[in-house]
Scaffold this motif. Structure first.
Motif, PDB file in Angstrom:
ATOM      1  N   ALA A   1      38.402  67.965  22.764  1.00  0.00           N
ATOM      2  CA  ALA A   1      38.417  69.419  22.650  1.00  0.00           C
ATOM      3  C   ALA A   1      37.143  70.027  23.231  1.00  0.00           C
ATOM      4  CB  ALA A   1      38.576  69.830  21.184  1.00  0.00           C
TER       5      ALA A   1
ATOM      6  N   GLY B   1      37.390  70.097  26.892  1.00  0.00           N
ATOM      7  CA  GLY B   1      38.262  71.174  27.314  1.00  0.00           C
ATOM      8  C   GLY B   1      37.578  72.526  27.273  1.00  0.00           C
TER       9      GLY B   1
ATOM     10  N   CYS C   1      37.051  75.082  30.301  1.00  0.00           N
ATOM     11  CA  CYS C   1      37.512  76.469  30.202  1.00  0.00           C
ATOM     12  C   CYS C   1      36.387  77.447  30.539  1.00  0.00           C
ATOM     13  CB  CYS C   1      38.051  76.744  28.794  1.00  0.00           C
ATOM     14  SG  CYS C   1      39.669  76.022  28.463  1.00  0.00           S
TER      15      CYS C   1
ATOM     16  N   PRO D   1      40.533  78.965  25.605  1.00  0.00           N
ATOM     17  CA  PRO D   1      41.460  78.041  24.936  1.00  0.00           C
ATOM     18  C   PRO D   1      42.624  78.792  24.300  1.00  0.00           C
ATOM     19  CG  PRO D   1      39.192  77.504  24.392  1.00  0.00           C
ATOM     20  CD  PRO D   1      39.148  78.815  25.124  1.00  0.00           C
TER      21      PRO D   1
ATOM     22  N   THR E   1      43.178  71.782  25.277  1.00  0.00           N
ATOM     23  CA  THR E   1      41.934  71.940  24.528  1.00  0.00           C
ATOM     24  C   THR E   1      42.225  72.245  23.071  1.00  0.00           C
ATOM     25  OG1 THR E   1      40.743  72.723  26.482  1.00  0.00           O
ATOM     26  CG2 THR E   1      39.812  73.294  24.336  1.00  0.00           C
TER      27      THR E   1
END
Length: 298
Positions: free
Chosen positions: A47, A50, A54, A61, A181
């Motif tokens: 996560a 991610g 992002c 997310p 994510t």
């Protein structure tokens, strides 16, 4: 998006498969740690990766409370929990290899319910890959005892869950990176709650333990999810499904190189069958119509 399969995204999916080939060795090194703690950390690392992507690409997310995100997070967490639990009831090698039936499940479920349309070549390639897995298991691998039934059942359930997750994600319209994510964050929460509810305490972590969890989170139990997601959504999903059989081959060869077993004829037979399966699928239909393509815009 064009109905022509993206070779670049197929390559990303292939890298994910190679990463999963390290899962056996890394999993063995993490065997002394609570499995749900390991998964909580791995999904959290994924996560965090991610979120970084992002931020770097100007994305946000996905919302955690989105029901689709909840479904995918639940499938991701349940797959891993079923897979790890299976090791408590049966021998590890048959459990691991039964779980590697997910490529055959992916193609069969994809053809039946998710417009994969791999054609006869997909079924034949899956059958060849399945034969390769049987060769890896060996002649006594399926001498099923009553005490092993639950473990084998959980391993096969894991194969179905991962195939279902992959096919559903292939047809999801959300942007891949923001969605994955939040999916990984949700899966981390679920595994953390499960681990906390079990009453387990935080163990004394050594440098090796931290390194193994980082490697898992960056690779087969974390970062590979993004590569696989992109590959399944924008690459040749049927080919990736059969190439997935290379993960147990690579895993076995890696373990052999680390002195964790002895080579046998079944290793080389499996490599031949799995390679043939990939060639058969690749030689199948290349030009899907727009309503049959797996390249839906994310």
């Amino acid at each position: 998006m064009s109905a022509v399969f993206s070779a670049r995204h197929t390559g990303l999916g292939t890298f994910a498969i190679l990463s999963w080939g390290t899962l056996g060795a890394l999993g063995a090194l993490s065997a002394s740690l609570p499995p749900y703690l390991v998964l909580t950390v791995c999904f959290a690392i994924a996560a965090a990766m991610g979120v970084f992507i992002c931020v770097a690409t100007g994305r946000r997310p996905a919302r955690l409370l989105d029901r689709r995100i909840g479904l995918f997070a639940g499938l991701l967490a349940t797959y891993h929990l079923a897979y790890l639990e299976a090791f408590h009831h049966a021998a590890p090698i048959p459990v691991s290899l039964i779980n590697y039936l997910w490529p055959a499940c992916l193609i069969i479920l994809g053809n039946l319910f998710f417009r994969l349309h791999s054609g006869p070549a997909g079924y034949l390639g899956a059958a060849l890959g399945f034969a390769g897995v049987l060769a890896l298991i060996g002649k006594d691998g399926f001498a099923l005892q009553a005490s092993d039934a639950l473990g084998y059942g959980l391993a096969f359930l894991g194969a179905i869950l991962w195939a279902l997750f992959s096919n559903l994600r292939r047809h999801d319209q959300s942007d891949a990176i923001p969605a994955m994510t939040t999916i990984c964050f949700g899966a981390s929460l679920l595994c953390g709650i499960w681990w906390g509810a079990s009453g387990a305490n935080l163990p004394d972590l050594q440098a090796m333990d931290i390194g193994v969890m980082l490697a898992l989170g960056l690779g087969p139990a974390g970062g590979a999810f993004f590569l696989w997601d992109l590959g399944m959504r924008h690459g040749h999903a049927a080919l990736l499904g059969v190439l997935g059989y290379s993960a147990p081959v690579f895993s076995t060869l890696l373990m052999l190189s680390l002195g964790m077993g002895n080579p046998g004829w079944e290793i080389f037979a499996a490599i031949g069958l799995i390679t043939m399966g990939g060639i058969v699928v690749h030689a199948g239909p290349k030009n899907a119509s727009p309503d049959k393509t797996n390249l839906e815009k994310g």
